[in-house]
Design an enzyme around this catalytic site. Structure first.
Site, PDB file in Angstrom:
ATOM      1  N   GLY A 296       2.753   2.553  -2.336  1.00 32.70           N
ATOM      2  CA  GLY A 296       3.157   2.997  -3.677  1.00 32.70           C
ATOM      3  C   GLY A 296       2.493   4.296  -4.108  1.00 32.70           C
ATOM      4  O   GLY A 296       1.383   4.628  -3.686  1.00 32.70           O
TER       5      GLY A 296
ATOM      6  N   CYS B 110      -0.666   3.585  -5.988  1.00 31.56           N
ATOM      7  CA  CYS B 110      -1.379   2.466  -5.397  1.00 31.56           C
ATOM      8  C   CYS B 110      -2.570   3.007  -4.615  1.00 31.56           C
ATOM      9  O   CYS B 110      -2.443   4.026  -3.929  1.00 31.56           O
ATOM     10  CB  CYS B 110      -0.407   1.769  -4.462  1.00 31.56           C
ATOM     11  SG  CYS B 110      -1.192   0.768  -3.237  1.00 31.56           S
TER      12      CYS B 110
ATOM     13  N   GLY C  22       0.743  -1.259   0.000  1.00 30.50           N
ATOM     14  CA  GLY C  22       0.000   0.000   0.000  1.00 30.50           C
ATOM     15  C   GLY C  22       0.770   1.303   0.000  1.00 30.50           C
ATOM     16  O   GLY C  22       0.146   2.358  -0.062  1.00 30.50           O
TER      17      GLY C  22
HETATM   18  P1  5GP Z   1       6.479   3.757  -5.800  1.00 35.14           P
HETATM   19  O1  5GP Z   1       7.957   3.653  -5.863  1.00 35.14           O
HETATM   20  O2  5GP Z   1       5.880   4.305  -7.060  1.00 35.14           O
HETATM   21  O3  5GP Z   1       5.994   4.485  -4.580  1.00 35.14           O
HETATM   22  O4  5GP Z   1       5.942   2.267  -5.616  1.00 35.14           O
HETATM   23  C1  5GP Z   1       6.165   1.270  -6.574  1.00 35.14           C
HETATM   24  C2  5GP Z   1       5.470   0.012  -6.138  1.00 35.14           C
HETATM   25  O5  5GP Z   1       4.051   0.186  -6.055  1.00 35.14           O
HETATM   26  C3  5GP Z   1       5.592  -1.172  -7.079  1.00 35.14           C
HETATM   27  O6  5GP Z   1       6.838  -1.789  -7.032  1.00 35.14           O
HETATM   28  C4  5GP Z   1       4.463  -2.074  -6.596  1.00 35.14           C
HETATM   29  O7  5GP Z   1       4.828  -2.840  -5.469  1.00 35.14           O
HETATM   30  C5  5GP Z   1       3.415  -1.077  -6.163  1.00 35.14           C
HETATM   31  N1  5GP Z   1       2.340  -0.979  -7.151  1.00 35.14           N
HETATM   32  C6  5GP Z   1       2.451  -0.781  -8.473  1.00 35.14           C
HETATM   33  N2  5GP Z   1       1.234  -0.714  -9.066  1.00 35.14           N
HETATM   34  C7  5GP Z   1       0.340  -0.902  -8.088  1.00 35.14           C
HETATM   35  C8  5GP Z   1      -1.080  -0.974  -8.061  1.00 35.14           C
HETATM   36  O8  5GP Z   1      -1.785  -0.791  -9.064  1.00 35.14           O
HETATM   37  N3  5GP Z   1      -1.640  -1.215  -6.855  1.00 35.14           N
HETATM   38  C9  5GP Z   1      -0.900  -1.389  -5.729  1.00 35.14           C
HETATM   39  N4  5GP Z   1      -1.541  -1.672  -4.603  1.00 35.14           N
HETATM   40  N5  5GP Z   1       0.429  -1.304  -5.716  1.00 35.14           N
HETATM   41  C10 5GP Z   1       1.040  -1.062  -6.891  1.00 35.14           C
END
Ligand code: 5GP
Length: 344
Positions: A182, A185, A180
């Site tokens: 992300g 996300c 959660g």
């Molecule tokens: P960020 O670096 O952008 O904060 O987080 C990246 C991570 O977000 C990804 O590696 C993956 O674990 C998570 N993530 C990517 N797409 C989604 C999504 O559609 N839903 C959720 N719950 N997590 C996502």
């Protein structure tokens, strides 16, 4: 019902306290980490930052660009069998790029086909699902470990020590931590489920390290300082989505508006991704990711230098000559304010 009263922390809740140091320059800081992985015995060496296996960041182009700085990429799972085979067979040297897969029959079939057609070329595998707490997931990891004893396996995602241990004992070398946090996300919004990322790192790293395993903090880093905090908290690897999105090497749709170029970036469980790969959002589920348009950020190399500069500087502030020493030298101070936002 049960309430856990201990406060759990996010990156925004802490700062790293500076410490006396004999380091004279940040250029003295070594960010390369060598690891011998617990189950596969694979010898990893690199800057332990990994581009997320999203189709907007886990691209072949990203792997090429980040490889120059010894960073890794978890390639996204939507490349076809042929694309994967061509890529891995075309590599001139050993690569730390992760082949990514989910746990469906089709994922397994494609993976085995690629392994057969690109023999010896793939050393790193990322098996990930949104919720790493199911029995079928753990069984799947064990099965792959049995069949591929020499493959480095990263598996997740989970956020607690118990499940980190279970995955390592099932055969994972690296446990991917984060539910959660992300940038695109919406799991926390849609389900109310999650765990503050810094505490998740601290608790899962403790569990993993106790067994000789490693963790990869996945999600929630929005600036170089967050990456330093993740490493400071005990993360062995840090995975980045949003911070590496929007560049020339990123996938996604490119649009022009008012003379500016924008690139799309979306969650892998967003409506955009499901429309693209699964023929829309299935009736029984809701999207758990969103879509944003980022102004074009140019070559990713500039961002990488900024990230590495930030992490090196963090090491200098606490006197860590090598990234390895950062955790040991980190004291977090809890804060009520992070930044001076007066100029936005
Ligand atoms: P960020 O670096 O952008 O904060 O987080 C990246 C991570 O977000 C990804 O590696 C993956 O674990 C998570 N993530 C990517 N797409 C989604 C999504 O559609 N839903 C959720 N719950 N997590 C996502």
């Amino acid at each position: 019902m049960h309430i856990e009263n201990e406060v759990k922390l996010d990156f925004k809740d802490v700062l790293i306290r500076p410490k006396r140091s004999t380091l004279s320059s940040r250029s003295n800081v070594d960010l390369i980490r060598p690891f011998t992985l617990r189950n596969s015995r694979v010898e990893y060496s690199g800057v332990p930052i990994i581009a997320a296996n999203m189709d907007t960041t886990g691209t072949f182009e990203m792997a090429e660009a980040l490889g120059k700085y010894d960073l890794s990429v978890a390639l996204h799972k939507h490349y076809s069998e042929d694309e994967y085979v061509t890529y891995f067979n075309g590599l001139k040297r050993k690569s730390t790029a992760f082949y990514s897969m989910g746990i469906t029959d089709n994922d397994l079939k494609k993976f085995k086909a690629v392994m057969e057609r690109a023999p010896g070329a793939i050393e790193y595998l990322c098996i990930d699902v949104a919720n790493g707490y199911t029995e079928i997931f753990v069984d799947f990891v064990s099965k792959i470990r049995e069949e591929f004893p020499h493959l480095a396996i990263m598996a997740g995602n989970v956020v607690t020590g118990d499940m980190t241990e279970e995955l390592i004992l099932a055969g994972a070398d690296i446990v991917k931590v984060g539910i959660g946090p992300g940038s695109v996300c919406t799991t926390r919004k849609m389900t109310g489920v999650g765990y503050p990322q810094l505490s998740a790192i601290i608790e899962c790293a403790d569990a993993a390290h106790g067994l000789g395993g490693l963790i990869c903090s996945d999600g929630g880093c929005t600036r170089p300082g967050d990456i330093a905090k993740a490493f400071g908290g005990g993360a062995d690897f840090v995975m980045l989505g949003g911070m590496l999105a929007g560049h020339n090497e990123s996938g996604g749709e490119v649009i022009e508006k008012d003379g500016k170029v924008y690139r799309s970036f979306y969650g892998m469980s967003s409506k955009s991704a499901m429309d693209k790969y699964s023929g829309g959002v299935a009736k029984y589920r809701a999207a758990e990711g969103k879509t944003v348009y980022l102004e074009d950020r140019g070559p990713v190399a500039d961002t990488v230098q900024e990230i590495l500069g930030g992490v090196r500087s963090a090491c200098t502030y606490v006197g860590a000559r090598r990234l390895k020493e950062l955790t040991k030298r980190t004291t977090f101070v809890r804060v009520t304010q992070q930044l001076n936002e007066v100029f936005g």
